[in-house]
Design a protein around this motif. Sequence first.
Motif, short mmCIF file in Angstrom:
data_model
loop_
_atom_site.label_atom_id
_atom_site.label_comp_id
_atom_site.label_asym_id
_atom_site.label_seq_id
_atom_site.Cartn_x
_atom_site.Cartn_y
_atom_site.Cartn_z
N LEU A 149 0.67 -1.19 -0.07
CA LEU A 149 0.02 -0.12 0.22
C LEU A 149 0.89 1.31 -0.01
O LEU A 149 0.55 2.27 -0.47
N ILE A 150 1.94 1.26 0.62
CA ILE A 150 2.87 2.41 0.64
C ILE A 150 4.11 2.21 -0.40
O ILE A 150 4.89 3.22 -0.12
N GLY A 151 3.70 1.49 -1.45
CA GLY A 151 4.79 1.59 -2.49
C GLY A 151 5.87 0.61 -2.15
O GLY A 151 6.97 0.96 -2.85
N GLY A 152 5.83 -0.54 -1.59
CA GLY A 152 7.00 -1.33 -1.43
C GLY A 152 8.04 -1.12 -0.60
O GLY A 152 9.06 -1.83 -0.32
N VAL A 153 7.77 0.23 0.28
CA VAL A 153 8.81 0.30 1.08
C VAL A 153 8.89 -0.53 2.58
O VAL A 153 7.82 -0.75 2.99
N SER A 154 10.11 -0.94 2.90
CA SER A 154 10.01 -1.74 4.01
C SER A 154 10.43 -1.07 5.01
O SER A 154 11.64 -0.21 5.08
N PHE A 155 9.88 -0.91 6.33
CA PHE A 155 10.14 -0.16 7.43
C PHE A 155 11.85 -0.57 7.95
O PHE A 155 12.31 0.31 8.31
N GLU A 156 11.92 -1.67 7.88
CA GLU A 156 13.29 -2.22 8.47
C GLU A 156 14.45 -1.76 7.93
O GLU A 156 15.36 -1.88 8.48
N SER A 157 14.48 -1.57 6.61
CA SER A 157 15.26 -1.16 5.79
C SER A 157 15.66 0.42 5.94
O SER A 157 16.85 0.99 5.50
N ALA A 170 28.65 5.32 11.99
CA ALA A 170 27.33 4.79 12.59
C ALA A 170 26.03 4.91 11.87
O ALA A 170 25.61 5.79 11.04
N VAL A 171 25.29 3.69 11.83
CA VAL A 171 24.18 3.39 11.05
C VAL A 171 23.25 3.68 11.92
O VAL A 171 22.96 2.76 13.12
N ILE A 172 21.84 4.54 11.65
CA ILE A 172 20.98 4.65 12.61
C ILE A 172 19.69 3.99 11.82
O ILE A 172 19.39 4.71 10.78
N THR A 173 19.20 2.69 12.38
CA THR A 173 18.09 2.14 11.73
C THR A 173 16.89 2.26 12.28
O THR A 173 16.26 1.54 13.18
N PHE A 190 12.50 0.97 14.66
CA PHE A 190 11.95 1.35 15.75
C PHE A 190 10.48 1.54 15.29
O PHE A 190 9.57 1.25 16.07
N ILE A 191 10.36 1.92 14.15
CA ILE A 191 8.95 2.12 13.48
C ILE A 191 8.30 0.62 13.44
O ILE A 191 7.11 0.71 13.63
N GLN A 192 9.08 -0.20 12.89
CA GLN A 192 8.35 -1.52 12.92
C GLN A 192 7.87 -2.02 14.23
O GLN A 192 6.98 -2.61 14.50
N ALA A 193 8.63 -1.75 15.32
CA ALA A 193 8.46 -2.29 16.69
C ALA A 193 7.19 -1.55 17.12
O ALA A 193 6.37 -2.25 17.81
N ILE A 194 7.06 -0.26 16.86
CA ILE A 194 5.83 0.59 17.40
C ILE A 194 4.61 0.09 16.60
O ILE A 194 3.67 -0.26 17.34
N ILE A 195 4.86 -0.41 15.44
CA ILE A 195 3.61 -1.01 14.47
C ILE A 195 3.20 -2.14 15.11
O ILE A 195 2.00 -2.62 15.29
#
Length: 128
Positions: A46-54, A62-65, A69-74
């Motif tokens: 529905l949101i165009g194939g965007v994966s939250f985890e990526s 540093a890589v801030i993923t 966090f968004i996936q955990a909230i959902i």
Amino acid sequence: MLKEFREFAMRGNVLDLAVAVIIGAAFGQIVTALVDNIIMPVLGILIGGVSFESLAFSVNDAVITYGVFIQAIIDFIIIAFSIFLFIKLLNRFKRKKEEEEPSLIPDPQIELLTEIRDLLKNDQQAPK
């Protein structure tokens, strides 16, 4: 000491809690499977194939993923809503069961006879 532990472990509340934890863990796995395998893929479409985890960004090394966090909230929102619906369903069944149980409403004739009996008792006990 062993006897005291056995008495503690065999109390009704402890056993009920253990059963609740086991069922809760199993229910959590079911909801996690629902979220990971059904809801999130549909949401991704529905949101165009965007994966939250990526979703992530880099600051120097540093890589801030933040997508994780968004996936955990959902996941939390869906799990909380699922538990809400489950409890609501249980309460509905509980109300139906209470409604089916016969209430102890006294028969009007029995009430009248009881009042007459009480009046006769009082009349007999009154000094003449």
